[in-house]
Design an enzyme around this catalytic site. Sequence first.
Site, PDB file in Angstrom:
ATOM      1  N   CYS A  52     -21.658  38.217   4.647  1.00 39.41           N
ATOM      2  CA  CYS A  52     -20.225  38.025   4.893  1.00 39.41           C
ATOM      3  C   CYS A  52     -19.424  38.429   3.655  1.00 39.41           C
ATOM      4  CB  CYS A  52     -19.951  36.569   5.260  1.00 39.41           C
ATOM      5  SG  CYS A  52     -18.217  36.272   5.664  1.00 39.41           S
ATOM      6  N   CYS A  60     -16.364  32.021   0.254  1.00 39.81           N
ATOM      7  CA  CYS A  60     -16.327  30.557   0.438  1.00 39.81           C
ATOM      8  C   CYS A  60     -17.444  29.927  -0.405  1.00 39.81           C
ATOM      9  CB  CYS A  60     -16.491  30.199   1.907  1.00 39.81           C
ATOM     10  SG  CYS A  60     -15.410  31.168   2.991  1.00 39.81           S
ATOM     11  N   CYS A  93     -18.050  27.235  22.814  1.00 37.26           N
ATOM     12  CA  CYS A  93     -17.282  27.203  21.574  1.00 37.26           C
ATOM     13  C   CYS A  93     -17.750  28.384  20.732  1.00 37.26           C
ATOM     14  CB  CYS A  93     -17.563  25.896  20.837  1.00 37.26           C
ATOM     15  SG  CYS A  93     -16.776  25.809  19.209  1.00 37.26           S
ATOM     16  N   CYS A 131     -20.765  28.428   0.999  1.00 33.04           N
ATOM     17  CA  CYS A 131     -21.441  29.051   2.148  1.00 33.04           C
ATOM     18  C   CYS A 131     -22.643  29.918   1.782  1.00 33.04           C
ATOM     19  CB  CYS A 131     -20.443  29.875   2.944  1.00 33.04           C
ATOM     20  SG  CYS A 131     -21.188  30.503   4.469  1.00 33.04           S
ATOM     21  N   ARG A 189     -16.141  14.606  14.875  1.00 28.98           N
ATOM     22  CA  ARG A 189     -17.535  15.078  14.899  1.00 28.98           C
ATOM     23  C   ARG A 189     -18.226  14.842  13.564  1.00 28.98           C
ATOM     24  NH1 ARG A 189     -19.682  18.401  18.543  1.00 28.98           N
ATOM     25  NH2 ARG A 189     -17.577  18.705  19.331  1.00 28.98           N
ATOM     26  N   CYS A 230     -22.178  26.181  20.775  1.00 23.05           N
ATOM     27  CA  CYS A 230     -21.235  26.739  19.806  1.00 23.05           C
ATOM     28  C   CYS A 230     -21.885  27.899  19.057  1.00 23.05           C
ATOM     29  CB  CYS A 230     -20.826  25.633  18.838  1.00 23.05           C
ATOM     30  SG  CYS A 230     -19.683  26.203  17.572  1.00 23.05           S
ATOM     31  N   CYS A 267     -10.983  23.235  17.630  1.00 22.33           N
ATOM     32  CA  CYS A 267     -11.961  22.436  16.870  1.00 22.33           C
ATOM     33  C   CYS A 267     -11.672  22.754  15.406  1.00 22.33           C
ATOM     34  CB  CYS A 267     -13.381  22.849  17.252  1.00 22.33           C
ATOM     35  SG  CYS A 267     -14.647  22.069  16.227  1.00 22.33           S
TER      36      CYS A 267
HETATM   37  N1  SAM Z   1     -17.217  32.859   9.346  1.00 27.81           N
HETATM   38  C1  SAM Z   1     -16.452  32.020  10.145  1.00 27.81           C
HETATM   39  C2  SAM Z   1     -15.462  31.198   9.349  1.00 27.81           C
HETATM   40  O1  SAM Z   1     -15.678  30.944   8.185  1.00 27.81           O
HETATM   41  O2  SAM Z   1     -14.442  30.826   9.925  1.00 27.81           O
HETATM   42  C3  SAM Z   1     -17.269  31.083  11.015  1.00 27.81           C
HETATM   43  C4  SAM Z   1     -18.545  30.440  10.479  1.00 27.81           C
HETATM   44  S1  SAM Z   1     -18.375  29.313   9.114  1.00 27.81           S
HETATM   45  C5  SAM Z   1     -20.042  29.146   8.579  1.00 27.81           C
HETATM   46  C6  SAM Z   1     -17.950  27.778   9.893  1.00 27.81           C
HETATM   47  C7  SAM Z   1     -17.718  26.574   9.022  1.00 27.81           C
HETATM   48  O3  SAM Z   1     -18.945  26.030   8.590  1.00 27.81           O
HETATM   49  C8  SAM Z   1     -16.953  26.752   7.737  1.00 27.81           C
HETATM   50  O4  SAM Z   1     -15.572  26.810   7.923  1.00 27.81           O
HETATM   51  C9  SAM Z   1     -17.314  25.489   6.967  1.00 27.81           C
HETATM   52  O5  SAM Z   1     -16.372  24.481   7.242  1.00 27.81           O
HETATM   53  C10 SAM Z   1     -18.694  25.128   7.527  1.00 27.81           C
HETATM   54  N2  SAM Z   1     -19.741  25.278   6.501  1.00 27.81           N
HETATM   55  C11 SAM Z   1     -20.260  26.428   6.047  1.00 27.81           C
HETATM   56  N3  SAM Z   1     -21.188  26.194   5.091  1.00 27.81           N
HETATM   57  C12 SAM Z   1     -21.258  24.854   4.926  1.00 27.81           C
HETATM   58  C13 SAM Z   1     -22.023  24.006   4.075  1.00 27.81           C
HETATM   59  N4  SAM Z   1     -22.878  24.488   3.185  1.00 27.81           N
HETATM   60  N5  SAM Z   1     -21.851  22.664   4.187  1.00 27.81           N
HETATM   61  C14 SAM Z   1     -20.968  22.168   5.085  1.00 27.81           C
HETATM   62  N6  SAM Z   1     -20.218  22.922   5.908  1.00 27.81           N
HETATM   63  C15 SAM Z   1     -20.348  24.257   5.832  1.00 27.81           C
HETATM   64  C1  DTB Z   2     -18.442  23.039  11.531  1.00 27.81           C
HETATM   65  O1  DTB Z   2     -17.422  22.435  11.156  1.00 27.81           O
HETATM   66  N1  DTB Z   2     -19.652  22.847  11.039  1.00 27.81           N
HETATM   67  C2  DTB Z   2     -20.622  23.735  11.653  1.00 27.81           C
HETATM   68  C3  DTB Z   2     -19.762  24.433  12.748  1.00 27.81           C
HETATM   69  N2  DTB Z   2     -18.450  23.953  12.489  1.00 27.81           N
HETATM   70  C4  DTB Z   2     -19.802  25.886  12.906  1.00 27.81           C
HETATM   71  C5  DTB Z   2     -21.286  24.660  10.691  1.00 27.81           C
HETATM   72  C6  DTB Z   2     -21.974  23.944   9.551  1.00 27.81           C
HETATM   73  C7  DTB Z   2     -22.683  24.968   8.755  1.00 27.81           C
HETATM   74  C8  DTB Z   2     -23.551  24.363   7.686  1.00 27.81           C
HETATM   75  C9  DTB Z   2     -24.234  25.398   6.859  1.00 27.81           C
HETATM   76  C10 DTB Z   2     -25.162  26.278   7.621  1.00 27.81           C
HETATM   77  O2  DTB Z   2     -26.037  25.777   8.366  1.00 27.81           O
HETATM   78  O3  DTB Z   2     -25.092  27.505   7.444  1.00 27.81           O
HETATM   79 FE1  SF4 Z   3     -18.177  34.017   5.673  1.00 29.43          FE
HETATM   80 FE2  SF4 Z   3     -19.359  31.678   5.287  1.00 29.43          FE
HETATM   81 FE3  SF4 Z   3     -16.822  31.981   4.612  1.00 29.43          FE
HETATM   82 FE4  SF4 Z   3     -17.506  31.946   7.235  1.00 29.43          FE
HETATM   83  S1  SF4 Z   3     -17.703  30.266   5.788  1.00 29.43           S
HETATM   84  S2  SF4 Z   3     -16.105  33.380   6.206  1.00 29.43           S
HETATM   85  S3  SF4 Z   3     -19.523  32.936   7.108  1.00 29.43           S
HETATM   86  S4  SF4 Z   3     -18.576  33.066   3.683  1.00 29.43           S
END
Ligand code: SAM
Ligand code: DTB
Ligand code: SF4
Length: 331
Positions: free
Chosen positions: A66, A70, A141, A73, A273, A110, A201
Amino acid sequence: MPANALTESLEISPLIRHNWQVSEVNDLFNLPFNDLIFKAQTLHRQYFDPNEVQISSLLSIKTGSCSEDCGYCPQSARYDTGLPSEALMPLDQVLAAANNAKTQGASRFCMGAAWRQPKDRDIEKVADMIAGVKALGLETCVTLGMLTDSQTQRLKQSGLDYYNHNLDTSEQYYSEIITTRTYQDRLDTLARVRDAGINVCCGGIVGMGESHDDRAKLLAQLANLPKHPESVPINMLVQVEGTPLMGTEPLDAFTFVRTIAVARVMMPASRVRLSAGRKAMSDEMQALCFLAGANSIFYGEKLLTTENPMTNEDWSLFNKLGLHPGGSSNL
Ligand code: SAM
Ligand code: DTB
Ligand code: SF4
């Protein structure tokens, strides 16, 4: 009653407010623990069956590489987390995973993609996935990043029930975590989703080193949206080796439970949630979260890329607590 109609009929209640001051939110956080939990549980019982939990399963349909930064992530291309990247998953594999989630007891499926924003040709493929998952009798979702107006309309047309797009944290702390898109970008996407008639959501992550005030400001932002999100995921940061937030001081369990309780008080008709981070939580901590008003979970042995509790552990916890799955609008 469809989720939209239900929320609309409840929006007239004086308990559904959109004018929260941060100081009021801090006052809730600072209540004695028992008083806060009692308040949250009392409100919870006015809007929901207190023993019912809605369960959603997650699938990463496009993983890693990506462009965004973030800080939490594992899927950002900027950090070396050892996560193998995967292109958009073929339809048959998505439907097999959805069918499996349904067999395991999930009511919503989802699908998440590691995109800054999808291309129109991606949206067409995801639209086919949504239609296929819906035909299995599951709620749908997706979380795909930022969207345009025409993309939200196309997703709605394909049968999308919910769009997940998180604010993540307070506007002030946001720039410490993400620099490649703004808080306003997120608010704009949320408005487009709402305008297209898709359920929202939207929640955030705690345990990222934010202050008490940042958590209060995040919840005020969520509750002061023109309409409360139907689903409010509260994620505990899952620390992943290689991400900038690895090594952050973990959040105290009671502060996490208080965050759930305050979200329940401020958005009493929304599904709160209990999201990422459950793998590291004891049964007792999760039970406190349910008592504080959490009434939905992500279920299945994987979140998107990280671990979640085993399904048999979740059923065992549900049995111990007398919880039952439910709350889907189309089952
Ligand atoms: N890329 C898209 C975005 O960022 O909108 C969708 C997928 S993203 C992984 C969805 C959500 O997962 C993020 O907004 C964040 O709130 C959550 N998330 C990602 N990594 C995480 C982590 N290590 N711990 C907790 N929540 C996480
Ligand atoms: C949300 O708030 N939490 C979920 C879902 N929406 C998409 C994602 C959590 C991701 C946690 C890190 C991972 O497994 O990559
Ligand atoms: Fe990309 Fe992760 Fe950020 Fe979603 S949360 S935009 S997958 S870096």
